[in-house]
Motif scaffolding. Structure first.
Motif, mmCIF file in Angstrom:
data_model
loop_
_atom_site.group_PDB
_atom_site.id
_atom_site.type_symbol
_atom_site.label_atom_id
_atom_site.label_comp_id
_atom_site.label_asym_id
_atom_site.label_seq_id
_atom_site.Cartn_x
_atom_site.Cartn_y
_atom_site.Cartn_z
ATOM 1 N N LYS A 183 11.916 -2.696 13.559
ATOM 2 C CA LYS A 183 11.282 -3.654 12.609
ATOM 3 C C LYS A 183 10.942 -3.075 11.639
ATOM 4 N N ARG A 184 11.023 -1.537 11.546
ATOM 5 C CA ARG A 184 10.728 -1.144 10.194
ATOM 6 C C ARG A 184 9.835 -1.607 9.442
ATOM 7 N N THR A 185 8.371 -1.572 10.712
ATOM 8 C CA THR A 185 6.935 -2.143 9.703
ATOM 9 C C THR A 185 6.675 -1.027 8.771
ATOM 10 N N ASP A 186 5.646 -1.763 8.010
ATOM 11 C CA ASP A 186 5.082 -1.085 6.583
ATOM 12 C C ASP A 186 3.816 -0.223 7.998
ATOM 13 N N MET A 187 3.819 1.434 7.538
ATOM 14 C CA MET A 187 2.677 1.771 8.778
ATOM 15 C C MET A 187 2.813 2.552 8.230
ATOM 16 N N VAL A 188 1.108 3.718 8.341
ATOM 17 C CA VAL A 188 0.900 4.838 7.638
ATOM 18 C C VAL A 188 1.129 6.809 8.954
ATOM 19 N N TYR A 248 8.127 21.641 1.864
ATOM 20 C CA TYR A 248 8.656 20.356 2.376
ATOM 21 C C TYR A 248 8.620 20.572 3.461
ATOM 22 N N ASP A 249 8.392 21.422 4.394
ATOM 23 C CA ASP A 249 8.276 20.992 6.320
ATOM 24 C C ASP A 249 7.444 20.953 6.801
ATOM 25 N N CYS A 250 6.204 20.749 6.051
ATOM 26 C CA CYS A 250 4.930 20.901 6.058
ATOM 27 C C CYS A 250 4.430 19.077 6.743
ATOM 28 N N ILE A 251 3.110 18.421 8.211
ATOM 29 C CA ILE A 251 3.667 17.382 8.241
ATOM 30 C C ILE A 251 2.577 16.557 7.429
ATOM 31 N N VAL A 252 2.443 15.940 6.274
ATOM 32 C CA VAL A 252 1.526 14.652 5.904
ATOM 33 C C VAL A 252 1.313 13.023 6.200
ATOM 34 N N GLU A 253 0.927 12.962 6.139
ATOM 35 C CA GLU A 253 0.343 11.113 6.599
ATOM 36 C C GLU A 253 0.783 10.924 5.088
ATOM 37 N N VAL A 254 0.971 9.378 5.547
ATOM 38 C CA VAL A 254 2.175 8.999 4.296
ATOM 39 C C VAL A 254 2.471 7.523 5.120
ATOM 40 N N PHE A 289 0.787 -1.400 -0.106
ATOM 41 C CA PHE A 289 -0.155 0.309 -0.104
ATOM 42 C C PHE A 289 0.866 1.292 0.549
ATOM 43 N N LYS A 290 0.512 2.374 -0.421
ATOM 44 C CA LYS A 290 0.882 3.694 -0.937
ATOM 45 C C LYS A 290 -0.415 4.729 -0.222
ATOM 46 N N PHE A 291 -0.137 5.137 1.194
ATOM 47 C CA PHE A 291 -0.660 6.178 1.893
ATOM 48 C C PHE A 291 -0.678 7.650 1.423
ATOM 49 N N ALA A 292 -1.065 8.569 0.791
ATOM 50 C CA ALA A 292 -0.209 9.915 0.447
ATOM 51 C C ALA A 292 -1.321 11.251 0.983
ATOM 52 N N GLY A 293 -1.611 11.865 1.244
ATOM 53 C CA GLY A 293 -2.377 13.351 1.475
ATOM 54 C C GLY A 293 -1.877 13.846 3.183
ATOM 55 N N ILE A 294 -2.822 13.781 4.012
ATOM 56 C CA ILE A 294 -2.797 14.863 4.533
ATOM 57 C C ILE A 294 -3.610 13.804 5.778
ATOM 58 N N ASN A 295 -3.532 14.052 7.329
ATOM 59 C CA ASN A 295 -5.242 13.222 7.857
ATOM 60 C C ASN A 295 -5.894 13.456 7.244
ATOM 61 N N HIS A 296 -7.073 12.842 7.501
ATOM 62 C CA HIS A 296 -8.513 12.620 7.301
ATOM 63 C C HIS A 296 -8.797 13.137 5.670
ATOM 64 N N PHE A 297 -7.447 12.870 4.905
ATOM 65 C CA PHE A 297 -7.023 13.528 3.695
ATOM 66 C C PHE A 297 -6.545 13.008 2.970
ATOM 67 N N HIS A 298 -6.830 11.744 3.133
ATOM 68 C CA HIS A 298 -5.198 11.128 1.941
ATOM 69 C C HIS A 298 -6.009 10.289 1.141
ATOM 70 N N TRP A 299 -5.829 9.661 0.133
ATOM 71 C CA TRP A 299 -5.912 8.184 -1.326
ATOM 72 C C TRP A 299 -4.349 7.287 -0.941
ATOM 73 N N HIS A 300 -5.165 6.927 -1.301
ATOM 74 C CA HIS A 300 -3.878 5.554 -1.706
ATOM 75 C C HIS A 300 -4.456 4.061 -2.858
ATOM 76 N N ARG A 301 -2.930 4.079 -3.041
ATOM 77 C CA ARG A 301 -3.475 2.486 -4.328
ATOM 78 C C ARG A 301 -2.421 1.557 -3.509
ATOM 79 N N VAL A 302 -2.872 0.598 -4.609
ATOM 80 C CA VAL A 302 -2.707 -0.328 -3.855
ATOM 81 C C VAL A 302 -2.200 -1.417 -4.776
ATOM 82 N N TRP A 303 -0.596 -2.284 -4.333
ATOM 83 C CA TRP A 303 -0.485 -3.541 -5.644
ATOM 84 C C TRP A 303 -0.570 -4.869 -4.886
ATOM 85 N N ASP A 304 -0.152 -5.809 -5.922
ATOM 86 C CA ASP A 304 -0.141 -7.388 -5.096
ATOM 87 C C ASP A 304 1.288 -7.506 -5.455
ATOM 88 N N LYS A 305 1.892 -8.856 -4.726
ATOM 89 C CA LYS A 305 2.590 -9.441 -4.747
ATOM 90 C C LYS A 305 3.217 -9.926 -5.967
#
Length: 464
Positions: free
Chosen positions: A333-338, A352-358, A196-212
């Protein structure tokens, strides 16, 4: 982190979510060498802290763990030498959320916890408190990580990092977790076989999905979840399930956040919220009743596990995510998280210096977001407006400047401009006077010159 006797502090420890937090630590007992858990609250939350705190002690005891659970109203005592500090507090408690929802809705304008006028006022009340907490942390636990899931999580996290200077901060939200589970269910694949790849800001993001195999499954998921034959229910218990416009989501080529409903299908969402308001059943009022039932359950001296009913509260998975983030930092652990974290070029359309949800792995030195790049124009335009609104809200919360606050209301797409923006701002300032000392001078002026505003707010709250 290398300590083998961790001290973990939760500010807002009297929250109904605390049993999930304790459950999360217990699940990770082999990863987290915990010695002490401190649950902190304020005088108004003393009773709830005592109830949920005793339940936390029972949970730890039932798990056979030698951890000590401390309950305190003294934040500084708790923060001394802490390794991790999580925040889950609500300034003004649920009664403040009721005001955030009912006052705008009384004018036919959306009232919501993190969106529109209500979301901005929650930020006004919360940001000064998180900055005060950071001042204590600078003195008492200068090496601690701050894990924030106090809403509005994105703005609170941005205030902590950019204005409080606490670089070791990460913000969390449960919404991406639900979207990940939804995708796995729709594709009939284990979640860990999807990327999964999520990008945006909190409560205002989009995402894309790939399989293995490397195949992108985003378009397929758009059809499965939002297509003409779909009957998908929203996984978010706190958002009305109005269907998105399939053609619009297809054009975006990305999966939306559930909260996008307030912007993409605003009229239908507003109509439903007004109906709830007229029946005295706004989300805040429902949550208050749910929480009362939960605390009655928590009083049971035999209850030593998280009850199923907590999932009805609407924020399930928040606390477990916080525990995983801590475990991932502690053990690299390098757990993949949003997470909400510094942009640093991840999204080229935002400062560049703002906070995003990714998305990205969480390392021992914190989140390392995956590069996203640019958004398509339709998404770029609205997210740049939303980020500008957030930055303006944060500045108003810190400075207490009325003009800045009015500008934030004017920029926010869910608040009508002109007279209505000023009316709502004035009424909410009066309603939340107790928790907005930075606006004290302006509130006194409103009370002295606008008796009708004071009377209206008083009548509305009495009729609650």
């Amino acid at each position: 982190m290398t300590r083998d006797a961790l001290k973990i502090v939760t500010i807002g420890g009297g929250s109904s979510y605390t049993p999930e937090l304790i459950e999360g630590y217990i699940k990770r007992k082999d990863e987290l060498p915990i010695k002490e858990i401190w649950l902190v609250d304020i005088e108004e939350g003393k009773e709830k802290l005592a109830i949920v705190g005793e339940m936390a002690k029972r949970m730890v005891k039932a798990a056979g763990l030698p951890w000590t659970v401390h309950l305190t109203l003294n934040r500084r005592e708790a923060l001394k030498d802490a390794d991790y500090v999580s925040t889950q507090f609500r300034v003004g408690l649920l009664n403040a959320r009721i005001k955030d929802e009912r006052i705008p809705l009384s004018h036919g304008v959306l009232g919501q916890e993190t969106n529109g006028a209500g979301g901005m006022f929650k930020a006004f009340r919360t940001i000064p408190v998180i900055l005060d907490i950071i001042k204590d942390m600078e003195e008492l636990c200068p090496d601690a990580w701050l894990v924030n899931f106090t809403n509005p999580a994105g703005m609170v996290t941005e205030a902590a990092i950019k204005h409080g200077g606490w670089k070791k901060t990460a913000g969390l939200c449960n919404v991406p977790i639900g979207h990940r589970k939804q995708a796995a269910e729709k594709l009939n694949l284990p979640e860990d076989e999807l990327f999964f790849k999520f990008a945006g800001i909190n409560h205002f993001h989009w995402h894309r999905v790939w399989d293995k195999t490397g195949k992108e499954r985003t378009a397929e998921l758009i059809d499965l979840i939002y297509g003409p034959q779909s009957e998908t229910e929203s996984h978010l218990k706190n958002i009305h399930n109005v269907p998105f416009h399939y053609e619009q989501i297809k054009d975006l080529g990305m999966l939306p956040c559930g909260y996008h409903r307030y912007y993409y299908i605003e009229d239908e969402m507003l109509e439903h919220s007004i109906e709830e308001f007229k029946k005295g059943e706004t989300r805040a009022q429902v949550v208050k009743a749910t929480e009362a039932r939960l605390f009655e359950l928590y009083k049971d001296p035999n209850l030593d596990y998280k009850p199923k009913e907590l999932e009805e509260r609407g924020g399930t998975h928040y606390s477990d995510a916080a525990c995983e983030l801590i475990a991932s930092i502690q053990n690299d652990k390098r757990t993949d998280m949003v997470v909400s974290t510094a942009n640093n070029g991840t999204i080229t359309d935002l400062p560049y210096d703002c906070i995003v949800e990714v998305s990205g792995p969480v390392t021992s030195h914190g989140p390392e977001p995956y590069n996203w790049g640019a958004f398509p124009p339709a998404a770029r335009g609205i997210i740049q407006m939303m980020k500008g609104m957030e930055e303006t809200v944060i500045r108003a919360a810190i400075d207490g400047d009325y003009g800045t606050a009015l500008h934030a209301f004017t920029v926010n797409p869910l608040v009508p401009g002109g007279v209505m923006a000023k009316t709502l701002l004035d009424e909410l300032l009066v309603a939340h006077k107790e928790h907005l000392p930075q606006f004290a001078e302006k509130i006194n002026e409103i009370e002295a010159t606008q008796p009708e505003t004071v009377a209206y707010v008083s009548h509305l709250m009495e009729s609650n």
